[in-house]
Design a protein around this motif. Structure first.
Motif, PDB file in Angstrom:
ATOM      1  N   VAL A  45     -24.021  12.682  63.496  1.00 42.18           N
ATOM      2  CA  VAL A  45     -24.356  11.733  64.566  1.00 42.18           C
ATOM      3  C   VAL A  45     -25.710  12.081  65.182  1.00 42.18           C
ATOM      4  CG1 VAL A  45     -23.688  10.944  66.866  1.00 42.18           C
ATOM      5  CG2 VAL A  45     -21.955  11.167  65.076  1.00 42.18           C
ATOM      6  N   VAL A  46     -25.933  13.383  65.443  1.00 40.96           N
ATOM      7  CA  VAL A  46     -27.229  13.814  65.993  1.00 40.96           C
ATOM      8  C   VAL A  46     -28.346  13.477  65.010  1.00 40.96           C
ATOM      9  CG1 VAL A  46     -28.615  15.794  66.684  1.00 40.96           C
ATOM     10  CG2 VAL A  46     -26.231  15.649  67.394  1.00 40.96           C
ATOM     11  N   ASN A  47     -28.116  13.778  63.715  1.00 39.24           N
ATOM     12  CA  ASN A  47     -29.129  13.468  62.704  1.00 39.24           C
ATOM     13  C   ASN A  47     -29.499  11.992  62.724  1.00 39.24           C
ATOM     14  OD1 ASN A  47     -29.061  16.118  61.880  1.00 39.24           O
ATOM     15  ND2 ASN A  47     -27.842  15.750  60.047  1.00 39.24           N
ATOM     16  N   ALA A  48     -28.487  11.137  62.758  1.00 37.45           N
ATOM     17  CA  ALA A  48     -28.732   9.692  62.725  1.00 37.45           C
ATOM     18  C   ALA A  48     -29.510   9.237  63.958  1.00 37.45           C
ATOM     19  CB  ALA A  48     -27.406   8.938  62.630  1.00 37.45           C
ATOM     20  N   ASP A  49     -29.143   9.760  65.119  1.00 33.58           N
ATOM     21  CA  ASP A  49     -29.821   9.363  66.357  1.00 33.58           C
ATOM     22  C   ASP A  49     -31.287   9.794  66.352  1.00 33.58           C
ATOM     23  OD1 ASP A  49     -27.555   8.181  67.378  1.00 33.58           O
ATOM     24  OD2 ASP A  49     -26.907   9.959  68.472  1.00 33.58           O
ATOM     25  N   VAL A  50     -31.546  11.019  65.889  1.00 31.93           N
ATOM     26  CA  VAL A  50     -32.924  11.514  65.869  1.00 31.93           C
ATOM     27  C   VAL A  50     -33.734  10.812  64.783  1.00 31.93           C
ATOM     28  CG1 VAL A  50     -34.386  13.545  65.541  1.00 31.93           C
ATOM     29  CG2 VAL A  50     -32.253  13.745  66.833  1.00 31.93           C
ATOM     30  N   ILE A  71     -23.349  17.345  51.402  1.00 31.94           N
ATOM     31  CA  ILE A  71     -24.001  16.206  50.737  1.00 31.94           C
ATOM     32  C   ILE A  71     -23.357  14.886  51.171  1.00 31.94           C
ATOM     33  CG2 ILE A  71     -24.374  15.097  48.498  1.00 31.94           C
ATOM     34  CD1 ILE A  71     -24.655  17.928  47.312  1.00 31.94           C
ATOM     35  N   VAL A  72     -22.027  14.869  51.237  1.00 33.02           N
ATOM     36  CA  VAL A  72     -21.313  13.658  51.671  1.00 33.02           C
ATOM     37  C   VAL A  72     -21.733  13.269  53.079  1.00 33.02           C
ATOM     38  CG1 VAL A  72     -19.050  12.720  52.267  1.00 33.02           C
ATOM     39  CG2 VAL A  72     -19.337  14.011  50.147  1.00 33.02           C
ATOM     40  N   VAL A  73     -21.794  14.263  53.968  1.00 26.34           N
ATOM     41  CA  VAL A  73     -22.160  13.981  55.354  1.00 26.34           C
ATOM     42  C   VAL A  73     -23.590  13.466  55.456  1.00 26.34           C
ATOM     43  CG1 VAL A  73     -22.596  15.044  57.603  1.00 26.34           C
ATOM     44  CG2 VAL A  73     -20.494  15.553  56.374  1.00 26.34           C
ATOM     45  N   ARG A  74     -24.517  14.045  54.678  1.00 26.68           N
ATOM     46  CA  ARG A  74     -25.910  13.586  54.722  1.00 26.68           C
ATOM     47  C   ARG A  74     -25.997  12.129  54.259  1.00 26.68           C
ATOM     48  NH1 ARG A  74     -30.154  17.308  55.651  1.00 26.68           N
ATOM     49  NH2 ARG A  74     -29.190  18.920  56.923  1.00 26.68           N
ATOM     50  N   GLN A  75     -25.224  11.763  53.234  1.00 27.08           N
ATOM     51  CA  GLN A  75     -25.243  10.377  52.764  1.00 27.08           C
ATOM     52  C   GLN A  75     -24.639   9.436  53.799  1.00 27.08           C
ATOM     53  OE1 GLN A  75     -26.962   9.466  50.025  1.00 27.08           O
ATOM     54  NE2 GLN A  75     -27.481  11.644  50.072  1.00 27.08           N
ATOM     55  N   LEU A  76     -23.580   9.888  54.456  1.00 28.36           N
ATOM     56  CA  LEU A  76     -22.974   9.066  55.503  1.00 28.36           C
ATOM     57  C   LEU A  76     -23.914   8.914  56.695  1.00 28.36           C
ATOM     58  CD1 LEU A  76     -19.303  10.415  55.501  1.00 28.36           C
ATOM     59  CD2 LEU A  76     -20.083   8.197  54.697  1.00 28.36           C
ATOM     60  N   THR A  77     -24.738   9.942  56.928  1.00 25.59           N
ATOM     61  CA  THR A  77     -25.722   9.861  58.009  1.00 25.59           C
ATOM     62  C   THR A  77     -26.644   8.664  57.817  1.00 25.59           C
ATOM     63  OG1 THR A  77     -25.701  12.256  58.319  1.00 25.59           O
ATOM     64  CG2 THR A  77     -27.628  11.074  59.145  1.00 25.59           C
ATOM     65  N   VAL A  78     -26.997   8.409  56.566  1.00 25.49           N
ATOM     66  CA  VAL A  78     -27.924   7.323  56.255  1.00 25.49           C
ATOM     67  C   VAL A  78     -27.202   5.988  56.130  1.00 25.49           C
ATOM     68  CG1 VAL A  78     -29.628   6.500  54.579  1.00 25.49           C
ATOM     69  CG2 VAL A  78     -29.431   8.943  55.045  1.00 25.49           C
ATOM     70  N   ALA A  79     -26.051   6.009  55.451  1.00 21.97           N
ATOM     71  CA  ALA A  79     -25.424   4.746  55.056  1.00 21.97           C
ATOM     72  C   ALA A  79     -24.296   4.284  55.965  1.00 21.97           C
ATOM     73  CB  ALA A  79     -24.899   4.869  53.624  1.00 21.97           C
ATOM     74  N   GLY A  80     -23.613   5.198  56.650  1.00 24.02           N
ATOM     75  CA  GLY A  80     -22.417   4.750  57.347  1.00 24.02           C
ATOM     76  C   GLY A  80     -22.107   5.480  58.624  1.00 24.02           C
ATOM     77  N   ILE A  81     -23.122   5.770  59.451  1.00 22.60           N
ATOM     78  CA  ILE A  81     -22.877   6.536  60.662  1.00 22.60           C
ATOM     79  C   ILE A  81     -22.018   5.764  61.650  1.00 22.60           C
ATOM     80  CG2 ILE A  81     -24.922   5.764  61.920  1.00 22.60           C
ATOM     81  CD1 ILE A  81     -23.422   9.330  61.802  1.00 22.60           C
ATOM     82  N   ASP A  82     -22.183   4.430  61.693  1.00 16.08           N
ATOM     83  CA  ASP A  82     -21.361   3.636  62.609  1.00 16.08           C
ATOM     84  C   ASP A  82     -19.891   3.709  62.219  1.00 16.08           C
ATOM     85  OD1 ASP A  82     -23.507   2.864  64.150  1.00 16.08           O
ATOM     86  OD2 ASP A  82     -23.918   1.088  62.937  1.00 16.08           O
TER      87      ASP A  82
END
Length: 318
Positions: free
Chosen positions: A27-32, A245-256
């Motif tokens: 979530v922090v990654n996506a926001d920043v 890796i899964v979390v990083r991909q979700l950061t980009v594609a599906g954080i909501d």
């Protein structure tokens, strides 16, 4: 077949644990990332950041933990030993396992208690609201009593190297408060970045560096917890790496979508508390079957995932 089942179960537990423990980080990654102007900086973090998170952070942190448990082997020795599948390597890791379990268990139990007593949360169970109402007053008392209680038990137990275990308990206690301080400060920085958006005085590359440092702080939780599943470091790297890796991909594609599962953090933290207790028990020589940590972790996460889905169904129906 039984050996393969054991490996697959451990890896499944590690992957799920890494994913749910990394939700806050994602979530922090996506926001920043959303506040960055430079596509190049965002692309760098998404591509090279994954390699850093998997191979550097999750590859080296276990080595550092083994080294801290037994500095006499040297850092390079710790790196060499834990990657070798031979009896000598197994004996070396086995010798320091009680120390790792003691420090890691203390760290994880405090992490769970801090969440339960102090941190804001979506209340998934009835007792959580009541505990948090008075938690800020009691958390530090609980932490102090926990440390004293563990030290008393070490002194009363017939175990080898009691001073090493006592030092490990103190180190785990200290590392928790140090990393918690970093996280609290990171939350303030994140809030300022979100509020200022693209007008932030921090450059995009400084934000990338901030996210990488933050990833190290967040990774300590999951890497320490991974030792409750197994002390075979390649398994920790595979399980934690796939989860990262899964979390990083979700950061980009599906954080909501991640945000919509509002109780996953509860599952992660109850898993943390359980794993911390398991590690403390094992540090005193109590045998815990290999299947218990992954099965209980999957059970906690599965229950709160189901609870999140049910709440989303009710919300969408209104």
């Amino acid at each position: 077949i039984s050996a393969m089942f054991e490996i697959l179960l451990i890896l499944a537990g590690l992957i799920i644990f890494e994913i749910v423990m990394s939700i806050d980080n994602a979530v922090v990654n996506a926001d920043v990332l959303a506040s960055m102007k430079s596509r190049r900086a965002r692309r760098f973090f998404i591509t090279w950041g994954i390699l850093f998170a998997v191979f550097v952070v999750r590859g080296l942190l276990p080595s550092v933990i083994v080294y801290l448990a037994d500095p006499s082997i040297g850092l390079w020795g710790a790196i060499q030993v834990i990657w070798q599948f031979n009896p000598a390597a197994s004996d070396t890791v086995l010798a320091v396992t009680p120390v790792i379990m003691m420090g890691g268990g203390m760290f994880l139990v405090l992490l769970w208690a801090h969440w339960l007593f102090i941190e804001d949360k979506n209340f998934g169970l009835p007792h959580e609201r009541y505990i948090q109402k008075y938690g800020a007053v009691w958390f530090y008392s609980v932490a102090a009593v926990l440390l004293v209680g563990v030290l008393i038990e070490i002194n009363a137990s017939v175990i080898e190297n009691p001073m090493h275990l006592a030092l490990a308990a103190a180190v785990g206690f200290s590392v928790f408060f140090i990393t918690q301080g970093f996280k609290d400060n990171a939350e303030k920085i994140e809030k300022r970045l979100i509020e200022s958006g693209e007008h932030s005085s921090m450059s995009d590359w400084a934000k990338v560096a901030f996210l990488e440092v933050l990833d190290v702080a967040f990774s300590i939780d999951s890497v320490v917890g991974a030792f409750a599943f197994t002390t075979v470091i390649p398994f920790i790297l595979i399980g934690s790496g796939v989860g990262a890796i899964v979390v990083r991909q979700l950061t980009v594609a599906g954080i909501d979508r991640i945000r919509s599962y509002s109780y996953l953090k509860n599952g992660a933290m109850y898993s943390v508390g359980f794993l911390g207790i398991v590690m403390l028990l094992e540090s005193f020589g109590v045998h815990v079957s290999f299947w218990i940590p992954p099965v209980v972790t999957i059970g906690f996460v599965g229950y709160f995932f189901w609870k999140s889905v049910e709440e989303n169904k009710v919300s969408s129906a209104l």
